[in-house]
Write an enzyme that holds these catalytic residues in place. Structure first.
Site, PDB file in Angstrom:
ATOM      1  N   LYS A 135      -2.413  -2.072  -3.234  1.00 27.58           N
ATOM      2  CA  LYS A 135      -3.468  -1.236  -2.647  1.00 27.58           C
ATOM      3  C   LYS A 135      -3.092   0.238  -2.827  1.00 27.58           C
ATOM      4  CE  LYS A 135      -5.877  -0.329   1.720  1.00 27.58           C
ATOM      5  NZ  LYS A 135      -6.509  -0.940   2.873  1.00 27.58           N
TER       6      LYS A 135
ATOM      7  N   GLU B 246       0.816  -1.221   0.000  1.00 25.76           N
ATOM      8  CA  GLU B 246       0.000   0.000   0.000  1.00 25.76           C
ATOM      9  C   GLU B 246       0.850   1.272   0.000  1.00 25.76           C
ATOM     10  OE1 GLU B 246      -2.710   0.445   3.337  1.00 25.76           O
ATOM     11  OE2 GLU B 246      -3.638   2.211   2.446  1.00 25.76           O
TER      12      GLU B 246
HETATM   13  P1  13P Z   1      -9.298   4.075   4.115  1.00 25.81           P
HETATM   14  O1  13P Z   1     -10.159   3.316   3.136  1.00 25.81           O
HETATM   15  O2  13P Z   1     -10.075   4.694   5.231  1.00 25.81           O
HETATM   16  O3  13P Z   1      -8.371   5.025   3.424  1.00 25.81           O
HETATM   17  O4  13P Z   1      -8.368   3.033   4.822  1.00 25.81           O
HETATM   18  C1  13P Z   1      -7.751   2.078   4.059  1.00 25.81           C
HETATM   19  C2  13P Z   1      -6.555   1.623   4.758  1.00 25.81           C
HETATM   20  O5  13P Z   1      -6.448   0.477   5.088  1.00 25.81           O
HETATM   21  C3  13P Z   1      -5.499   2.592   5.060  1.00 25.81           C
HETATM   22  O6  13P Z   1      -4.330   1.909   5.370  1.00 25.81           O
END
Ligand code: 13P
Length: 343
Positions: free
Chosen positions: A219, A177
């Protein structure tokens, strides 16, 4: 651990039009969200809230995997059954957030690097034994005056790649991510430019660290104008820019892309994901799915308010958002779905 096993898990995480539910807020983040709604910031309140989520009827129709936080993996429902076991029993793959947070990056004012590599091999082994089959590491990249710097992008990309390699060694699918934040007045074009650069550098590092792309999930953020940018593009323009950027930078071997919501209003996050699938789904090498926290949970949390009497209504709201996002994966989400919920 064979890569076949990893590839199978990664595919299952994006199969059947389902997506991920991020319920891995750290204690300080969870407490902040509770405080805003007057909910007590206690271990028991956080446990009760997570029990509400994992016992939501029908959740596994729309959710393939749930990302937990270290406190939550050790917690149980009131009946004594642990959250990991509960999720596994209903066919939701348990995952775990393993970065230990974004810390100031030395000599780079305003920029952060996510930490947590020390001892990660041992932590992953413990989580695997507990039943977790995938993990998450979030890096944050802020757009600002002259930022992000190359130093910030490279430091975060290398940490993401080392984390991903450790996950695969442990038999767990890494959810990688790199989040380009929405805060600021930058344009959609600037977000495009930064997101493309970040993704190219992340995938280069993943290659250098020998990560099997077929056994991971990306992600990313959607490509969006900053929250305070005066020009806010329409849904279709966001969908076009996001897919164009991903096509340039994400190898076709990656099985799935699960977006974070990043603070977008829940309905808009669904509409944008839907537009991407309506316009491009049949032509893309990877699945376009979701891994939302706020865009699935926020309405439910507002209804719950920490009160037992509100649990059922909150679960209905949670299920509704999960279903909207499953429909968005199919390109079949409509605003009518939101209206019928309210009547
Ligand atoms: P949000 O969808 O609230 O951005 O959170 C996703 C997430 O896992 C952030 O690390």
């Amino acid at each position: 651990m064979s890569s076949r096993h990893l590839i199978d898990t990664a595919r299952r995480l994006v199969a059947d039009d389902k997506g991920l539910l991020a319920m891995d807020e750290s204690n300080p983040t969870c407490d902040r969200r509770f405080a805003r709604l007057g909910i007590p910031q206690t271990v028991e309140a956080r446990r009760a809230y997570r029990e509400l989520i994992v016992t939501t009827p029908g959740l596994s129709e729309c959710i393939s995997g749930a990302i937990l936080y270290d406190e939550t993996v050790h917690q149980k429902k009131k009946n004594g059954i642990g959250f990991i076991e509960t999720l596994t029993d209903i066919g939701i793959i348990p995952g775990i957030k393993v970065d230990t947070g974004a810390k100031s990056l030395a000599l780079h004012p305003g920029e952060k690097v996510s930490e947590g590599l020390d001892g990660l091999r041992e932590r992953l082994a413990k989580y695997y034994e507990m039943g977790a089959r995938f993990a998450k590491w979030r890096a944050v990249i802020a757009i600002g005056d002259g930022n992000p710097s190359r130093g910030c992008i490279e430091a975060n990309a290398q940490a993401l790649a080392r984390y991903a390699a450790l996950c695969q060694e442990a038999g767990m699918v890494p959810v990688v991510e790199p989040e380009v934040l929405m805060d600021g007045s930058h344009t959609l074009e600037r977000c495009f430019e930064v997101t493309e650069e970040v993704l190219r550098i992340v995938f280069n590092q993943l290659y250098i660290q020998s990560v099997t792309l077929e056994g991971m999930i990306l992600k990313p953020n959607m490509v969006l104008p900053g929250l305070s940018c005066p020009n806010q593009e329409a849904t279709d323009e966001v969908a076009d820019a996001t897919v164009k950027c991903l096509l340039r930078a994400v190898p076709a071997a990656v099985p799935g892309i699960t977006f974070l919501s990043g603070g977008q209003p829940a309905e808009l996050a669904s509409a944008r994901l839907n537009a991407m699938n309506v316009r491009f789904k049949s032509r893309l090498p990877w699945a376009l799915a979701f891994s939302f926290a706020r865009a699935i949970q926020q309405p439910a949390l507002q209804i719950w308010q920490g009160k037992e009497a509100n649990v059922l209504a909150a679960q209905q709201a949670l299920y509704h958002r999960a279903r909207c996002n499953r429909e968005a994966r199919r390109g079949e989400y409509t605003v009518q779905m939101e209206k019928s919920e309210r009547t």
